[in-house]
Structure formats: structure tokens, C-alpha cells
Design a protein around this motif. Sequence first.
Motif, PDB file in Angstrom:
ATOM      1  N   THR A 142      -7.897 -29.327  13.077  1.00 33.92           N
ATOM      2  CA  THR A 142      -9.137 -30.090  12.904  1.00 33.92           C
ATOM      3  C   THR A 142      -9.386 -31.039  14.077  1.00 33.92           C
ATOM      4  OG1 THR A 142      -8.817 -30.044  10.506  1.00 33.92           O
ATOM      5  CG2 THR A 142     -10.379 -31.660  11.352  1.00 33.92           C
ATOM      6  N   MET A 143      -8.340 -31.681  14.557  1.00 37.53           N
ATOM      7  CA  MET A 143      -8.501 -32.788  15.508  1.00 37.53           C
ATOM      8  C   MET A 143      -8.365 -32.390  16.971  1.00 37.53           C
ATOM      9  SD  MET A 143      -6.428 -35.754  13.418  1.00 37.53           S
ATOM     10  CE  MET A 143      -6.654 -35.924  11.646  1.00 37.53           C
ATOM     11  N   TYR A 144      -7.677 -31.274  17.242  1.00 35.58           N
ATOM     12  CA  TYR A 144      -7.503 -30.840  18.630  1.00 35.58           C
ATOM     13  C   TYR A 144      -8.704 -29.985  19.024  1.00 35.58           C
ATOM     14  CZ  TYR A 144      -5.282 -28.748  22.777  1.00 35.58           C
ATOM     15  OH  TYR A 144      -4.988 -28.329  24.051  1.00 35.58           O
ATOM     16  N   PRO A 145      -9.433 -30.376  20.076  1.00 34.67           N
ATOM     17  CA  PRO A 145     -10.712 -29.725  20.390  1.00 34.67           C
ATOM     18  C   PRO A 145     -10.567 -28.379  21.094  1.00 34.67           C
ATOM     19  CG  PRO A 145     -10.285 -31.460  21.980  1.00 34.67           C
ATOM     20  CD  PRO A 145      -9.148 -31.513  20.981  1.00 34.67           C
ATOM     21  N   LYS A 146      -9.984 -27.411  20.391  1.00 37.05           N
ATOM     22  CA  LYS A 146      -9.886 -26.053  20.924  1.00 37.05           C
ATOM     23  C   LYS A 146      -9.984 -25.093  19.754  1.00 37.05           C
ATOM     24  CE  LYS A 146      -7.110 -23.088  23.976  1.00 37.05           C
ATOM     25  NZ  LYS A 146      -5.981 -23.051  24.938  1.00 37.05           N
ATOM     26  N   ASN A 147     -10.814 -24.068  19.868  1.00 38.13           N
ATOM     27  CA  ASN A 147     -10.961 -23.098  18.793  1.00 38.13           C
ATOM     28  C   ASN A 147      -9.668 -22.310  18.614  1.00 38.13           C
ATOM     29  OD1 ASN A 147     -13.674 -23.743  18.265  1.00 38.13           O
ATOM     30  ND2 ASN A 147     -14.366 -22.375  19.887  1.00 38.13           N
ATOM     31  N   GLU A 148      -9.290 -22.100  17.358  1.00 39.99           N
ATOM     32  CA  GLU A 148      -8.017 -21.431  17.094  1.00 39.99           C
ATOM     33  C   GLU A 148      -7.991 -20.010  17.667  1.00 39.99           C
ATOM     34  OE1 GLU A 148      -4.908 -20.528  13.448  1.00 39.99           O
ATOM     35  OE2 GLU A 148      -6.888 -21.316  12.976  1.00 39.99           O
ATOM     36  N   GLU A 149      -9.143 -19.333  17.679  1.00 39.82           N
ATOM     37  CA  GLU A 149      -9.175 -17.967  18.230  1.00 39.82           C
ATOM     38  C   GLU A 149      -8.896 -17.943  19.729  1.00 39.82           C
ATOM     39  OE1 GLU A 149     -13.580 -19.101  17.346  1.00 39.82           O
ATOM     40  OE2 GLU A 149     -11.600 -19.382  16.421  1.00 39.82           O
ATOM     41  N   ASP A 150      -9.005 -19.111  20.389  1.00 39.43           N
ATOM     42  CA  ASP A 150      -8.725 -19.208  21.824  1.00 39.43           C
ATOM     43  C   ASP A 150      -7.293 -19.662  22.108  1.00 39.43           C
ATOM     44  OD1 ASP A 150     -11.372 -18.479  22.432  1.00 39.43           O
ATOM     45  OD2 ASP A 150     -12.056 -20.559  22.269  1.00 39.43           O
ATOM     46  N   TYR A 151      -6.500 -19.862  21.058  1.00 39.22           N
ATOM     47  CA  TYR A 151      -5.129 -20.328  21.257  1.00 39.22           C
ATOM     48  C   TYR A 151      -4.316 -19.300  22.048  1.00 39.22           C
ATOM     49  CZ  TYR A 151      -4.879 -24.525  18.287  1.00 39.22           C
ATOM     50  OH  TYR A 151      -5.008 -25.787  17.772  1.00 39.22           O
ATOM     51  N   VAL A 152      -3.492 -19.834  22.936  1.00 38.35           N
ATOM     52  CA  VAL A 152      -2.514 -19.023  23.660  1.00 38.35           C
ATOM     53  C   VAL A 152      -1.128 -19.391  23.127  1.00 38.35           C
ATOM     54  CG1 VAL A 152      -3.956 -18.776  25.715  1.00 38.35           C
ATOM     55  CG2 VAL A 152      -2.383 -20.732  25.530  1.00 38.35           C
ATOM     56  N   LEU A 153      -0.114 -18.698  23.617  1.00 36.32           N
ATOM     57  CA  LEU A 153       1.244 -18.908  23.098  1.00 36.32           C
ATOM     58  C   LEU A 153       1.652 -20.376  23.152  1.00 36.32           C
ATOM     59  CD1 LEU A 153       3.891 -17.653  22.015  1.00 36.32           C
ATOM     60  CD2 LEU A 153       4.637 -17.469  24.405  1.00 36.32           C
ATOM     61  N   LEU A 154       1.341 -21.057  24.231  1.00 32.90           N
ATOM     62  CA  LEU A 154       1.746 -22.453  24.351  1.00 32.90           C
ATOM     63  C   LEU A 154       1.102 -23.312  23.262  1.00 32.90           C
ATOM     64  CD1 LEU A 154       3.455 -24.463  25.955  1.00 32.90           C
ATOM     65  CD2 LEU A 154       1.455 -24.937  27.367  1.00 32.90           C
ATOM     66  N   ASP A 155      -0.173 -23.077  22.962  1.00 33.02           N
ATOM     67  CA  ASP A 155      -0.838 -23.818  21.885  1.00 33.02           C
ATOM     68  C   ASP A 155      -0.128 -23.585  20.548  1.00 33.02           C
ATOM     69  OD1 ASP A 155      -3.101 -24.841  23.426  1.00 33.02           O
ATOM     70  OD2 ASP A 155      -3.856 -22.790  23.444  1.00 33.02           O
ATOM     71  N   THR A 156       0.254 -22.336  20.302  1.00 33.06           N
ATOM     72  CA  THR A 156       0.869 -21.987  19.024  1.00 33.06           C
ATOM     73  C   THR A 156       2.245 -22.608  18.870  1.00 33.06           C
ATOM     74  OG1 THR A 156      -0.296 -19.865  19.100  1.00 33.06           O
ATOM     75  CG2 THR A 156       1.430 -20.096  17.465  1.00 33.06           C
ATOM     76  N   ILE A 157       3.071 -22.556  19.921  1.00 28.46           N
ATOM     77  CA  ILE A 157       4.417 -23.108  19.775  1.00 28.46           C
ATOM     78  C   ILE A 157       4.375 -24.636  19.668  1.00 28.46           C
ATOM     79  CG2 ILE A 157       5.459 -21.132  20.948  1.00 28.46           C
ATOM     80  CD1 ILE A 157       6.144 -23.115  23.275  1.00 28.46           C
ATOM     81  N   ILE A 158       3.420 -25.256  20.333  1.00 27.31           N
ATOM     82  CA  ILE A 158       3.272 -26.711  20.191  1.00 27.31           C
ATOM     83  C   ILE A 158       2.776 -27.048  18.793  1.00 27.31           C
ATOM     84  CG2 ILE A 158       1.966 -28.739  20.973  1.00 27.31           C
ATOM     85  CD1 ILE A 158       4.281 -27.915  22.856  1.00 27.31           C
ATOM     86  N   LEU A 159       1.861 -26.240  18.256  1.00 26.13           N
ATOM     87  CA  LEU A 159       1.400 -26.413  16.873  1.00 26.13           C
ATOM     88  C   LEU A 159       2.592 -26.417  15.913  1.00 26.13           C
ATOM     89  CD1 LEU A 159      -1.243 -26.292  14.947  1.00 26.13           C
ATOM     90  CD2 LEU A 159      -0.702 -23.863  14.774  1.00 26.13           C
ATOM     91  N   GLU A 160       3.493 -25.448  16.082  1.00 27.89           N
ATOM     92  CA  GLU A 160       4.668 -25.362  15.212  1.00 27.89           C
ATOM     93  C   GLU A 160       5.640 -26.517  15.469  1.00 27.89           C
ATOM     94  OE1 GLU A 160       4.832 -23.530  12.716  1.00 27.89           O
ATOM     95  OE2 GLU A 160       3.263 -22.064  13.139  1.00 27.89           O
ATOM     96  N   GLY A 161       5.791 -26.872  16.731  1.00 25.38           N
ATOM     97  CA  GLY A 161       6.683 -27.986  17.066  1.00 25.38           C
ATOM     98  C   GLY A 161       6.198 -29.313  16.513  1.00 25.38           C
ATOM     99  N   LEU A 162       4.902 -29.544  16.567  1.00 24.88           N
ATOM    100  CA  LEU A 162       4.323 -30.763  16.002  1.00 24.88           C
ATOM    101  C   LEU A 162       4.605 -30.851  14.505  1.00 24.88           C
ATOM    102  CD1 LEU A 162       0.813 -30.752  17.746  1.00 24.88           C
ATOM    103  CD2 LEU A 162       2.631 -32.429  18.123  1.00 24.88           C
TER     104      LEU A 162
END
Length: 258
Positions: A142-162
Motif C-alpha cells: 500500500t505504502m511503497y509507490p511501485k505497482n506489484e506487477e512491476d516488482y523485480v526479484l529485489l523488490d520481492t526479497i525485500i518485501l519478505e525481509g521486511l
Amino acid sequence: MGVIRTEKWLHDSYHQPIEICEKLIGHFEDALAPEIYDYLIQHGMYQPFRNGFEAVKKLQKNNVWEIVEEENLRLQKVWEGPNIPIFIFPSDKNNRKLQQDFNGKSGLAFKDKLFLFISEENMEMEIRALFTHEYNHVCRLTMYPKNEEDYVLLDTIILEGLAENAVRERLGEEFLAAWTSNYSDEELKEMWNNLVFPNRNILKNERKHQSLLYGLRFYPKMLGYCVGYYLVKNYIEATNKTSKDLLNIKTDNIAQIM
């Protein structure tokens, strides 16, 4: 919104999960109930069996819906998160990976809804940890200004790490997922440099993204999750920021890519 009383749906239609998924059609764009059910099964939702309703009774006895609602109200306030519908269902007893790697529990987070799949064997603190992890996803999406369909691997692993560092912050290391202790810091540093960093811009819809994230095929088990947890933990230790502070910080900043 908050926790939807899905135990009533289960009481009426446990053996007809497609009927249950008919109630979810309004929450998915252009999807039929069988398609929704197939998708939820992939993420851990139960498949009916003869005495399966006993699991529903046990979840009720364990106050699962009440525990999740309590956590939801608390974290909405702490993280200033969105008020979304939360759907709770039994998890799939026949999913071996779910049972072995996640102790029979899983979640599925979107910007506007959250699903939890819980085993009758899961203890109260496991449920609180699961909700913390999954609701952190909702807040980040909700708060990070990037569409989920545009996520790359780095976005995903940081999402999980957070999400897993949020569990550590709130509940302590005792209630972290087992995969957080798979590797030493030295091993994680090597995996980051040699496996994840060179592939950090692989899009979410590419097969290699999932292979790296989960450690499928020849990659180390839970590779992306473990490296993401390591990167976020390092960033927290370097900056003293809290889970709430991190929700809208750029992925590259958290990974400390110059």
C-alpha cells in the motif's frame, strides 16, 4: 472490514469450497469461483476430506478469528495500515511443502485483502507471527509507490525481509520462521553477491524469479527469503529504523545498493 467470519461459511459449506469462493468473487476482478479456489489452493487453502470439519472446530476452539482480529486492530494503529477484509481458512494437510517448511500455515497478501491458511496445530504465537508477516506485506504494498506487477526479484526479497524482521521486532527471534536460520551471515553475503545481486532485476512473472525466491531446482533452499531477511536486518542495524519507518523506503536503499 477486518476479520470476516469465515467460520460461518465453513460451517455451512466446508465440503463445497467452490460455494465458499462464490462469496469472494467481488474481491477479485474478472475471476470465477473455481479459478479463485485453484489460486488459493496454490497458496495453501484446504482441500476437503471426510473428517475435515473437525479442523474448523479446532480453529474455533483455539480462538483463531479473535486472535487475528486483535492483532489486526493493534497493527493497523501501530503501522497506520489499511482496513482490509481478512479471510481465514484451514490450511491444506496434504501440502507436504507447507507442512514441512512452514509448519502447516501460510498467507496470501494483496493491497486490498488478506488470506490466512492455518492448521489446527498452530499455536497462538505462531498465528500472531503469521499475521504480523502478512499484514506487513499489505502495508508495504500500500505504502511503497511501485505497482506489484512491476516488482523485480529485489523488490520481492525485500518485501519478505521486511515482513520477517517485523516479526523479530514485535515478537522476538523465538517466533521467527525456521528458514531465517538456514545460513550463516557469511553464506548469505556470498549468496547475495553471486546469486541474487546479478539477478536482482528479474521480473516477478519470470520463472527464474520464483526459483531464486524459493530456492528451487539447484538453488539453495529459500534463497531469496533468506537473503532478503539478511539485507533488511543489516539495514535496520545500520540505521536503527523501525518496521514502520521502512514501509515506504526504496528497495535499493534498504539493500544498500549505491
